[in-house]
Design a protein around this motif. Structure first.
Motif, PDB file in Angstrom:
ATOM      1  N   PHE A 141      29.177  30.716  54.846  1.00  0.00           N
ATOM      2  CA  PHE A 141      30.231  30.602  53.841  1.00  0.00           C
ATOM      3  C   PHE A 141      31.527  31.307  54.254  1.00  0.00           C
ATOM      4  CE2 PHE A 141      26.174  30.187  51.510  1.00  0.00           C
ATOM      5  CZ  PHE A 141      26.342  28.873  51.098  1.00  0.00           C
ATOM      6  N   LYS A 142      31.576  31.664  55.547  1.00  0.00           N
ATOM      7  CA  LYS A 142      32.806  32.191  56.153  1.00  0.00           C
ATOM      8  C   LYS A 142      33.366  33.396  55.391  1.00  0.00           C
ATOM      9  CE  LYS A 142      34.203  27.801  58.291  1.00  0.00           C
ATOM     10  NZ  LYS A 142      32.918  27.110  58.068  1.00  0.00           N
ATOM     11  N   ILE A 143      32.488  34.351  55.125  1.00  0.00           N
ATOM     12  CA  ILE A 143      32.880  35.587  54.445  1.00  0.00           C
ATOM     13  C   ILE A 143      33.120  36.661  55.498  1.00  0.00           C
ATOM     14  CG2 ILE A 143      32.132  37.385  52.844  1.00  0.00           C
ATOM     15  CD1 ILE A 143      30.410  35.219  51.472  1.00  0.00           C
ATOM     16  N   PRO A 144      34.295  37.255  55.555  1.00  0.00           N
ATOM     17  CA  PRO A 144      34.539  38.330  56.527  1.00  0.00           C
ATOM     18  C   PRO A 144      33.578  39.499  56.306  1.00  0.00           C
ATOM     19  CG  PRO A 144      36.614  37.539  55.587  1.00  0.00           C
ATOM     20  CD  PRO A 144      35.517  36.921  54.771  1.00  0.00           C
ATOM     21  N   TRP A 145      32.892  39.874  57.338  1.00  0.00           N
ATOM     22  CA  TRP A 145      31.905  40.953  57.237  1.00  0.00           C
ATOM     23  C   TRP A 145      32.514  42.253  56.731  1.00  0.00           C
ATOM     24  CZ3 TRP A 145      26.707  41.242  57.441  1.00  0.00           C
ATOM     25  CH2 TRP A 145      26.011  40.133  57.929  1.00  0.00           C
ATOM     26  N   MET A 146      33.765  42.498  57.088  1.00  0.00           N
ATOM     27  CA  MET A 146      34.406  43.768  56.720  1.00  0.00           C
ATOM     28  C   MET A 146      34.612  43.892  55.211  1.00  0.00           C
ATOM     29  SD  MET A 146      37.232  44.082  59.761  1.00  0.00           S
ATOM     30  CE  MET A 146      37.751  45.722  59.297  1.00  0.00           C
ATOM     31  N   ALA A 198      37.138  32.047  45.794  1.00  0.00           N
ATOM     32  CA  ALA A 198      38.246  32.997  45.816  1.00  0.00           C
ATOM     33  C   ALA A 198      38.887  33.072  47.200  1.00  0.00           C
ATOM     34  CB  ALA A 198      37.758  34.378  45.378  1.00  0.00           C
ATOM     35  N   LEU A 199      38.058  33.081  48.231  1.00  0.00           N
ATOM     36  CA  LEU A 199      38.587  33.138  49.602  1.00  0.00           C
ATOM     37  C   LEU A 199      39.436  31.914  49.915  1.00  0.00           C
ATOM     38  CD1 LEU A 199      35.450  34.461  51.513  1.00  0.00           C
ATOM     39  CD2 LEU A 199      37.618  35.672  51.239  1.00  0.00           C
ATOM     40  N   GLN A 200      39.078  30.776  49.347  1.00  0.00           N
ATOM     41  CA  GLN A 200      39.806  29.539  49.623  1.00  0.00           C
ATOM     42  C   GLN A 200      41.058  29.378  48.769  1.00  0.00           C
ATOM     43  OE1 GLN A 200      37.375  25.965  49.611  1.00  0.00           O
ATOM     44  NE2 GLN A 200      35.593  27.069  50.402  1.00  0.00           N
ATOM     45  N   ASN A 201      41.072  30.011  47.599  1.00  0.00           N
ATOM     46  CA  ASN A 201      42.130  29.711  46.635  1.00  0.00           C
ATOM     47  C   ASN A 201      43.055  30.870  46.268  1.00  0.00           C
ATOM     48  OD1 ASN A 201      41.554  26.787  45.473  1.00  0.00           O
ATOM     49  ND2 ASN A 201      39.563  27.781  45.763  1.00  0.00           N
ATOM     50  N   ILE A 202      42.676  32.106  46.555  1.00  0.00           N
ATOM     51  CA  ILE A 202      43.512  33.254  46.212  1.00  0.00           C
ATOM     52  C   ILE A 202      44.414  33.588  47.394  1.00  0.00           C
ATOM     53  CG2 ILE A 202      43.560  35.650  45.474  1.00  0.00           C
ATOM     54  CD1 ILE A 202      42.403  33.718  43.394  1.00  0.00           C
ATOM     55  N   PRO A 203      45.727  33.467  47.249  1.00  0.00           N
ATOM     56  CA  PRO A 203      46.658  33.731  48.360  1.00  0.00           C
ATOM     57  C   PRO A 203      46.490  35.136  48.950  1.00  0.00           C
ATOM     58  CG  PRO A 203      47.800  32.695  46.512  1.00  0.00           C
ATOM     59  CD  PRO A 203      46.441  33.053  46.013  1.00  0.00           C
ATOM     60  N   GLY A 204      46.368  35.189  50.259  1.00  0.00           N
ATOM     61  CA  GLY A 204      46.329  36.461  50.979  1.00  0.00           C
ATOM     62  C   GLY A 204      44.977  37.136  51.032  1.00  0.00           C
ATOM     63  N   LEU A 205      44.007  36.662  50.237  1.00  0.00           N
ATOM     64  CA  LEU A 205      42.715  37.355  50.174  1.00  0.00           C
ATOM     65  C   LEU A 205      41.954  37.277  51.499  1.00  0.00           C
ATOM     66  CD1 LEU A 205      40.476  38.872  48.710  1.00  0.00           C
ATOM     67  CD2 LEU A 205      39.702  36.696  47.748  1.00  0.00           C
ATOM     68  N   LYS A 206      41.817  36.079  52.049  1.00  0.00           N
ATOM     69  CA  LYS A 206      41.040  35.937  53.283  1.00  0.00           C
ATOM     70  C   LYS A 206      41.719  36.661  54.439  1.00  0.00           C
ATOM     71  CE  LYS A 206      38.443  32.590  55.981  1.00  0.00           C
ATOM     72  NZ  LYS A 206      38.001  31.173  56.085  1.00  0.00           N
ATOM     73  N   GLU A 207      43.059  36.550  54.511  1.00  0.00           N
ATOM     74  CA  GLU A 207      43.796  37.211  55.593  1.00  0.00           C
ATOM     75  C   GLU A 207      43.619  38.722  55.526  1.00  0.00           C
ATOM     76  OE1 GLU A 207      44.905  34.963  53.560  1.00  0.00           O
ATOM     77  OE2 GLU A 207      45.389  33.231  54.826  1.00  0.00           O
ATOM     78  N   LYS A 229      41.664  45.008  54.992  1.00  0.00           N
ATOM     79  CA  LYS A 229      42.368  45.575  53.834  1.00  0.00           C
ATOM     80  C   LYS A 229      41.709  45.200  52.509  1.00  0.00           C
ATOM     81  CE  LYS A 229      46.925  45.627  56.097  1.00  0.00           C
ATOM     82  NZ  LYS A 229      48.316  45.116  56.029  1.00  0.00           N
ATOM     83  N   ALA A 230      41.240  43.961  52.404  1.00  0.00           N
ATOM     84  CA  ALA A 230      40.623  43.493  51.167  1.00  0.00           C
ATOM     85  C   ALA A 230      39.109  43.693  51.228  1.00  0.00           C
ATOM     86  CB  ALA A 230      40.939  42.022  50.936  1.00  0.00           C
ATOM     87  N   VAL A 231      38.526  44.104  50.105  1.00  0.00           N
ATOM     88  CA  VAL A 231      37.078  44.277  50.002  1.00  0.00           C
ATOM     89  C   VAL A 231      36.571  43.516  48.784  1.00  0.00           C
ATOM     90  CG1 VAL A 231      37.005  46.481  51.208  1.00  0.00           C
ATOM     91  CG2 VAL A 231      37.349  46.442  48.727  1.00  0.00           C
ATOM     92  N   PHE A 232      35.270  43.355  48.749  1.00  0.00           N
ATOM     93  CA  PHE A 232      34.622  42.536  47.735  1.00  0.00           C
ATOM     94  C   PHE A 232      33.444  43.302  47.154  1.00  0.00           C
ATOM     95  CE2 PHE A 232      30.768  39.846  47.372  1.00  0.00           C
ATOM     96  CZ  PHE A 232      31.111  39.084  46.269  1.00  0.00           C
ATOM     97  N   GLY A 233      33.126  43.044  45.895  1.00  0.00           N
ATOM     98  CA  GLY A 233      31.950  43.682  45.314  1.00  0.00           C
ATOM     99  C   GLY A 233      31.713  43.266  43.879  1.00  0.00           C
ATOM    100  N   GLY A 234      30.580  43.704  43.345  1.00  0.00           N
ATOM    101  CA  GLY A 234      30.259  43.488  41.942  1.00  0.00           C
ATOM    102  C   GLY A 234      30.891  44.568  41.091  1.00  0.00           C
ATOM    103  N   ILE A 235      30.635  44.515  39.802  1.00  0.00           N
ATOM    104  CA  ILE A 235      31.209  45.509  38.890  1.00  0.00           C
ATOM    105  C   ILE A 235      30.713  46.905  39.224  1.00  0.00           C
ATOM    106  CG2 ILE A 235      31.130  46.296  36.487  1.00  0.00           C
ATOM    107  CD1 ILE A 235      31.609  43.461  35.608  1.00  0.00           C
ATOM    108  N   ASP A 236      29.454  47.028  39.653  1.00  0.00           N
ATOM    109  CA  ASP A 236      28.928  48.341  40.037  1.00  0.00           C
ATOM    110  C   ASP A 236      29.720  48.922  41.194  1.00  0.00           C
ATOM    111  OD1 ASP A 236      27.729  46.236  41.737  1.00  0.00           O
ATOM    112  OD2 ASP A 236      26.698  47.932  42.690  1.00  0.00           O
ATOM    113  N   CYS A 237      29.977  48.082  42.185  1.00  0.00           N
ATOM    114  CA  CYS A 237      30.705  48.487  43.393  1.00  0.00           C
ATOM    115  C   CYS A 237      32.128  48.941  43.035  1.00  0.00           C
ATOM    116  CB  CYS A 237      30.714  47.308  44.360  1.00  0.00           C
ATOM    117  SG  CYS A 237      31.552  47.607  45.920  1.00  0.00           S
TER     118      CYS A 237
END
Length: 508
Positions: free
Chosen positions: A219-224, A158-167, A173-181
């Motif tokens: 895997f170059k995941i932004p900690w934030m 997703a970080l590599q292919n979804i426009p604007g996500l990594k930036e 601004k963008a966060v990540f999580g499972g369905i519980d989160c």
């Protein structure tokens, strides 16, 4: 009287029950989850549709219970693991649909990484460190492999292919999580996950009880983007008033298999349960120690509550309920209940063997390239023989997991507690008892994930004082006692099935 609302968000259904202080469901609701297949290998869920289903079952279950909403003490939440999504923390906007744990879009990345020099070096270094320190953490690292069912490379995709996500992730601004989160964010505005869900992600170190820096950085995941990890039970916040008409405290959020372990009353080290749902999950309470496996069993967090930390070891077979649905789709059966009837209608499978590998073969074989199929079909083969071979394969896969567990833990087990839709199959449970030599206990209500979050929430709310009360609430419907003679009779069948498994490995 006070009541608990328990929500279970699974892969195929969303369920909600309202339980009283006797752990009796006084109202319930269920809705199917629509899985989307936009491209080959892609398996997604639409967030808006899922949220509508969640709110609907919460409201319908409470309405069906005919209770005064003011008597609702708390809410507990159980969710499927490893389905992931990203959203804007400021606006709530989604960057992509929920990528489920069944999704294979990152399969080529998984294969590439597992054969990479980086991971080979990591495994070699880990084994060297284990020989020096004898720390289980390094033993686990020496066997490390990425899997499609984990979040790691699907999120990396997703970080590599979804426009604007990594930036946006780098900008906070963008966060990540499972369905519980995501559910907790929708209900409370908080970006949090509990230890049981985090530990299954592939990005968490259960030995240090924190996100794994090497994985996040590799895997170059932004900690934030990573959620804060919190205890399994406690104060998660409250629901908005527009759902129940009042604000209800959320006192528990946990992964479905951890919830099932707790709901089954597996509170002591060595307590064992098997969930027979979409897949098979064999879980054992390993107490205060994370289990380091060499055969592919996973060291996971069962639950963490204040100073109490309970680990569990898990082995899984991804294809169980999917086999029943497949047989139904082929019109071999009209209803799942026919599986047991047909299996018992013949004395044996007439030399027919089935290998259940739609999603590859997991531990202890660990071959994601294995194929599914029948072996030994001949003119005398009838539908009942084929159905019986499918049912037997479900048990044979559990037996492989159980034997691996016995070998690695060197612990004696006394019974197996089961739950899940396929646990209604008497043939499967009797054969499981016969081949493991353990009595198999089926509860009167198999919704153990519901009970797990209800029990933990109720303990937090003071509805129950201790776990002894919960044990007394457990209601066993049937105990399948092992037949030693049948175990001996099946040895040649098991040996032949293992030969069939060998034939179907390394196919793709």
């Amino acid at each position: 009287m006070k009541y608990i609302v328990a929500l279970d968000v699974g892969t195929t259904t969303v369920k909600c029950h309202v339980l009283n202080d006797k752990a009796v469901s006084v109202g319930s609701a269920v809705k199917k989850v629509e899985l989307l297949y936009p491209k080959p290998g892609y398996v997604e869920i639409d967030q808006d549709d899922l949220w509508d289903s969640i709110v609907t079952v919460l409201k319908e279950a409470v309405n069906a219970s005919n209770i005064d909403v003011k008597s609702i003490a708390c809410l507990g939440i159980s969710t499927q693991r490893n389905s992931c999504l990203s959203w804007n923390i400021e606006t709530g906007k989604y960057y992509h649909k929920i990528i489920t744990w069944k999704d294979l879009r990152a399969d080529s990345m998984v294969k590439k990484w597992n054969s990479s020099l980086v991971l080979k070096s990591l495994r070699t270094l880990s084994y060297f460190l284990y020989t020096i320190s004898r720390r289980k953490k390094f033993l686990a690292g020496s066997m490390f492999k990425l899997m499609n069912s984990q979040m790691t490379l699907r999120f990396n995709w997703a970080l590599q292919n979804i426009p604007g996500l990594k930036e946006d992730g780098l900008n906070g601004k963008a966060v990540f999580g499972g369905i519980d989160c995501w559910i907790l964010y929708k209900l409370t505005g908080k970006h949090i996950t509990d230890y049981s869900c985090a530990s299954a992600s592939g990005l968490f170190d259960p030995f240090s009880m924190s996100w794994a820096p090497w994985a996040i950085n590799l895997f170059k995941i932004p900690w934030m983007m990573m959620p804060k990890v919190v205890d399994t039970a406690g104060d998660f916040g409250c629901t908005p008033e527009d759902i129940f008409g009042i604000s209800v405290p959320i006192m528990c959020s946990m992964a479905d298999q951890s919830a099932s372990l707790f709901g089954s009353g597996c509170f002591q080290r060595g307590d064992l349960k098997v969930t027979l749902g979409t897949g098979t999950f064999l879980d054992v309470n390993t107490g205060k120690e994370a289990h380091a496996s060499i055969s592919g069993l996973y060291p996971l967090v069962g639950w963490k509550i204040d100073s109490e930390l309970v680990y569990m070891a898990e082995g899984l077979s991804n294809d169980t309920g999917t086999l029943v649905e497949w047989a139904k789709a082929l019109e071999m059966i009209n209803d799942p209940s026919e599986m047991s009837l047909l299996s018992n209608s013949v004395k044996n499978s007439d030399g027919v063997y089935f290998v259940p590998a739609f999603s590859g073969l997991q531990a202890p074989i660990n071959d994601h390239t294995a194929a599914t199929g029948f072996l030994g079909v001949k003119p005398t083969t009838r539908k009942a023989h084929m159905i019986r071979s499918i049912s037997e394969s479900i048990v044979f896969r559990i037996l492989l997991l159980y034997n691996a567990l016995q070998k690695e833990t060197r612990q004696k087990y006394f019974s197996i507690r089961v739950d899940g839709g396929v646990s209604k199959d008497d043939f499967v449970l009797q054969l499981l008892a016969d081949l493991t030599g353990l009595p198999v206990e089926r509860p009167s209500n198999t919704e153990m994930s519901i009970f797990g979050v209800a029990f933990l929430s109720g303990l937090q709310c003071g509805i129950w004082k201790n776990r002894d009360e919960l044990i007394n609430l457990r209601n066993v419907d049937t105990v399948f006692k092992p037949n030693k003679n049948r175990m001996l009779e099946y040895q040649s069948t098991i040996n032949q099935w293992n030969r069939a498994v060998d034939r179907f490995q390394n196919w793709y």
